[in-house]
Scaffold this active site. Structure first.
Site, short mmCIF file in Angstrom:
data_model
loop_
_atom_site.label_atom_id
_atom_site.label_comp_id
_atom_site.label_asym_id
_atom_site.label_seq_id
_atom_site.Cartn_x
_atom_site.Cartn_y
_atom_site.Cartn_z
N ASP A 147 -15.61 51.69 -6.50
CA ASP A 147 -17.09 52.24 -5.36
C ASP A 147 -17.76 51.19 -5.39
O ASP A 147 -17.99 50.81 -7.10
CB ASP A 147 -16.70 53.60 -5.86
CG ASP A 147 -16.14 54.56 -5.05
OD1 ASP A 147 -14.73 53.90 -4.03
OD2 ASP A 147 -15.82 55.51 -5.12
N ARG A 148 -18.90 51.18 -4.84
CA ARG A 148 -20.16 50.36 -5.26
C ARG A 148 -20.73 51.01 -5.96
O ARG A 148 -21.77 50.30 -7.17
CB ARG A 148 -20.54 50.63 -3.85
CG ARG A 148 -22.30 49.26 -3.71
CD ARG A 148 -22.99 49.04 -2.82
NE ARG A 148 -23.80 47.88 -2.68
CZ ARG A 148 -24.73 48.21 -1.66
NH1 ARG A 148 -24.36 48.51 -0.45
NH2 ARG A 148 -25.92 47.17 -1.82
#
Length: 323
Positions: A147-148
């Site tokens: 995930d970012r």
């Protein structure tokens, strides 16, 4: 994939035959490999609209391809590599400094929070695009994604054979077979029970308005198993080790929400008021979730890897302030 693997069809479309070394690859990743430089959003749009066909029929982006499948690809205008601007020098230097392991087969990044694994959806440069700019001509490919907002171990392959072997290990992990052992560190809100809590709850990925993904526990979802173990108590919260036996989207964050102890700093699944207090009192300005260790073995189990990424300094500072 060489030009001989594809043939032109009417209306400018072409048909690509899936080679043996792409067996098991997802359709979206296969297309991204062929359409170098195409935004991920465009690839998904082509698939959703039915312009991409597999053996003459419509297919979903996550379809696993088989050797010999015929994939119809519509004409797509992609900027040549040389026409696209390079990532900013400072960003390239920061990712260069974040490399924690490199050998002939793999490049491993301690991905900073806020850096996307790949570009798309308004993000010009993700980790993979920037690493390709740092290592031109090396054929780098993402093995998996983070995930970012999650920091930590992100693995990139340098060889097609390595990518194929690692994708097989990832499929084993997704099914719960344990091809890769993943260990995360997380600060969970509130007081978790002592010992290890195992959460075996299926997860379903839904889309909110605007196309944002949201994951929740749902009997119709895919199986997901996480183990949360308390390491320390900090400021009334629980600093935990998390081991996951499956690799579902937002798995740790959704399971943490399910048990009533969300990940600190999580603006999607967490408590806005508690997050605000942690920001004011402890300086937490990001998601407190870090991919600390990834273990696996290549060459049919003969070559073990144990890849680690140290906890980011800003998260260590938060822990110190919560004493």
């Amino acid at each position: 994939m060489t030009h001989s693997d594809s043939q032109q069809s009417h209306a400018g479309a072409r048909v690509a035959v899936v080679p043996e070394d792409r067996e098991g690859q997802r359709l979206d990743n296969f297309l991204l490999g062929l359409l170098k430089g195409a935004p991920r959003s465009l690839v998904y749009k082509l698939v959703r609209s039915g312009q991409v066909r597999v053996n003459g029929g419509r297919a979903k982006a996550d379809r696993k391809l088989e050797s010999g499948d015929k994939v119809r690809i519509p004409p797509v205008r992609v900027e040549p590599e040389g026409e696209r601007p390079a990532p900013p020098r400072g960003f390239m230097d920061a990712l260069e400094a974040a490399i924690v392991h490199e050998d002939a087969r793999l490049l491993v990044l301690n991905k900073p929070s806020g850096v996307a694994s790949h570009g798309g959806s308004g993000i010009s440069f993700g980790a993979i695009e920037t690493l390709r700019a740092l290592r031109p001509g090396q054929g780098l490919e993402l093995v998996h994604r983070l995930d970012r907002d999650t920091s930590g171990v992100l693995v990139v392959s340098k060889k097609r054979s390595t990518l194929t072997e690692m994708q097989a290990l990832m499929r084993e992990s997704t099914s719960g077979a344990g091809g890769m052992r993943k260990r995360y560190l997380a600060l969970l809100i509130g007081r978790m029970p002592d010992g290890t809590m195992s959460v075996d709850a299926p997860l379903h990925v839904g889309l909110r308005q605007g196309g944002e993904r949201h994951v929740q526990v749902n009997p119709s979802g895919k199986s997901a198993l996480s183990h949360f173990k308390v390491l320390e108590r900090r400021g009334g919260h629980s600093y935990c080790e998390v081991r996951i036996e499956t690799g579902r989207t937002h798995q740790i964050r959704a399971h943490a929400q399910h048990i009533g102890h969300t990940v600190a700093g999580d603006d999607k699944y967490g408590d806005p008021e508690v997050n605000r207090r942690l920001r004011d009192q402890a300086g937490l300005k990001r998601l407190f979730l870090h991919a600390a260790t990834l273990e696996f073995a290549l060459d049919g189990g003969k070559t073990p890897y144990s890849l680690t990424a140290p906890l980011a300094p800003e998260l260590l500072d938060v822990l110190d302030r919560l004493k």
